[in-house]
Design a protein around this motif. Structure first.
Motif, mmCIF file in Angstrom:
data_model
loop_
_atom_site.group_PDB
_atom_site.id
_atom_site.type_symbol
_atom_site.label_atom_id
_atom_site.label_comp_id
_atom_site.label_asym_id
_atom_site.label_seq_id
_atom_site.Cartn_x
_atom_site.Cartn_y
_atom_site.Cartn_z
ATOM 1 N N ASP A 1 0.801 -1.231 0.000
ATOM 2 C CA ASP A 1 0.000 0.000 0.000
ATOM 3 C C ASP A 1 0.831 1.276 0.000
ATOM 4 N N LEU A 2 2.164 1.162 -0.128
ATOM 5 C CA LEU A 2 3.021 2.345 -0.153
ATOM 6 C C LEU A 2 3.198 2.782 -1.604
ATOM 7 N N ALA A 3 2.633 3.927 -1.947
ATOM 8 C CA ALA A 3 2.678 4.424 -3.324
ATOM 9 C C ALA A 3 4.078 4.906 -3.687
ATOM 10 N N VAL A 4 4.400 4.881 -4.977
ATOM 11 C CA VAL A 4 5.681 5.399 -5.460
ATOM 12 C C VAL A 4 5.813 6.850 -5.015
ATOM 13 N N GLY A 5 6.950 7.190 -4.415
ATOM 14 C CA GLY A 5 7.192 8.548 -3.931
ATOM 15 C C GLY A 5 6.766 8.764 -2.490
ATOM 16 N N ASP A 6 5.985 7.843 -1.921
ATOM 17 C CA ASP A 6 5.596 7.954 -0.517
ATOM 18 C C ASP A 6 6.650 7.286 0.351
ATOM 19 N N TRP A 7 6.592 7.548 1.639
ATOM 20 C CA TRP A 7 7.547 6.963 2.556
ATOM 21 C C TRP A 7 6.869 6.756 3.895
ATOM 22 N N ARG A 8 7.542 6.002 4.746
ATOM 23 C CA ARG A 8 7.045 5.795 6.101
ATOM 24 C C ARG A 8 8.217 5.556 7.028
ATOM 25 N N TRP A 9 8.005 5.806 8.309
ATOM 26 C CA TRP A 9 9.017 5.493 9.311
ATOM 27 C C TRP A 9 9.047 3.988 9.495
ATOM 28 N N LEU A 10 10.214 3.438 9.779
ATOM 29 C CA LEU A 10 10.307 2.021 10.115
ATOM 30 C C LEU A 10 9.787 1.822 11.532
ATOM 31 N N SER A 11 9.054 0.735 11.721
ATOM 32 C CA SER A 11 8.597 0.406 13.075
ATOM 33 C C SER A 11 9.773 -0.178 13.855
ATOM 34 N N GLU A 12 9.619 -0.284 15.155
ATOM 35 C CA GLU A 12 10.671 -0.910 15.976
ATOM 36 C C GLU A 12 10.895 -2.346 15.504
ATOM 37 N N GLY A 13 9.815 -3.042 15.126
ATOM 38 C CA GLY A 13 9.936 -4.403 14.624
ATOM 39 C C GLY A 13 10.711 -4.459 13.314
ATOM 40 N N ASP A 14 10.422 -3.511 12.414
ATOM 41 C CA ASP A 14 11.153 -3.443 11.147
ATOM 42 C C ASP A 14 12.638 -3.250 11.403
ATOM 43 N N LEU A 15 12.953 -2.315 12.293
ATOM 44 C CA LEU A 15 14.340 -1.993 12.589
ATOM 45 C C LEU A 15 15.061 -3.176 13.230
ATOM 46 N N ALA A 16 14.403 -3.835 14.171
ATOM 47 C CA ALA A 16 15.010 -5.004 14.818
ATOM 48 C C ALA A 16 15.240 -6.115 13.795
ATOM 49 N N ASN A 17 14.280 -6.291 12.890
ATOM 50 C CA ASN A 17 14.397 -7.300 11.842
ATOM 51 C C ASN A 17 15.565 -6.996 10.923
ATOM 52 N N LEU A 18 15.698 -5.733 10.509
ATOM 53 C CA LEU A 18 16.813 -5.340 9.642
ATOM 54 C C LEU A 18 18.147 -5.593 10.337
ATOM 55 N N LYS A 19 18.244 -5.206 11.590
ATOM 56 C CA LYS A 19 19.519 -5.357 12.309
ATOM 57 C C LYS A 19 19.875 -6.826 12.531
ATOM 58 N N SER A 20 18.879 -7.665 12.761
ATOM 59 C CA SER A 20 19.173 -9.072 13.005
ATOM 60 C C SER A 20 19.537 -9.824 11.722
ATOM 61 N N ASN A 21 19.074 -9.331 10.584
ATOM 62 C CA ASN A 21 19.339 -10.011 9.315
ATOM 63 C C ASN A 21 20.515 -9.413 8.556
ATOM 64 N N ALA A 22 21.004 -8.251 8.983
ATOM 65 C CA ALA A 22 22.070 -7.586 8.237
ATOM 66 C C ALA A 22 23.451 -8.042 8.656
#
Length: 163
Positions: free
Chosen positions: A142-163
């Protein structure tokens, strides 16, 4: 952010929401018809983890190709191709046909224009490209081209654990 049609407006909207915080950013695409997941961060360590080729973080792309995508092309991408200006063979870690002219490609190296160059190596051409996933972080439908959103705490934790 390299699409000149929306970059200035997008940058202004993001900067306005950041309240003057400085960011270390890295360009992530250079095709004018690319819609990509871009992560802006002021966390230098996370930025390195997400962008370093040594980390082998999977990045998933949806590509629209000029010519139909054959089984042989998919096999070639998975087996490995030699890029025009790089003697080292690079292989996709995943390649599947979505429809006759679209494919989903997963890479881990992150070389310059890698998706475009790999598809050129199998005698096809990228007409449009969209990065739909970085690690386990998927681009929201549901995120349109050119739109943005803040990462949730879950998103951030997921990125850090997989990076």
């Amino acid at each position: 952010l390299t699409n000149p049609d929306f970059e200035p407006a997008l940058r202004e909207r993001i900067v306005a929401r950041l309240n003057g915080r400085a960011l270390s950013t890295r360009a992530s695409a250079s095709l004018k018809r690319a819609a990509v997941t871009v992560i802006l961060t002021d966390d230098g360590q996370l930025n390195h983890q997400l962008t370093s080729p040594k980390r082998k973080l999977p990045k998933v792309y949806e590509a629209v190709c000029k010519h139909p995508v054959s089984d042989e092309m998919l096999s070639g991408l998975l087996a490995g191709v030699v890029l025009h200006d790089d003697p080292e063979t690079v292989a996709a870690s995943g390649a599947e046909r979505i429809d006759s002219h679209r494919l989903k490609l997963t890479i881990v190296e992150g070389k310059y224009h890698q998706v475009k160059r790999m598809i050129a190596a199998i005698s096809n051409r990228v007409e449009a490209l969209k990065r739909i996933q970085i690690g386990q972080l998927k681009l929201p439908d549901d995120l349109a081209v050119g739109d943005w959103r803040w990462l949730s705490e879950g998103d951030l934790a997921n990125l850090k654990s997989n990076a």
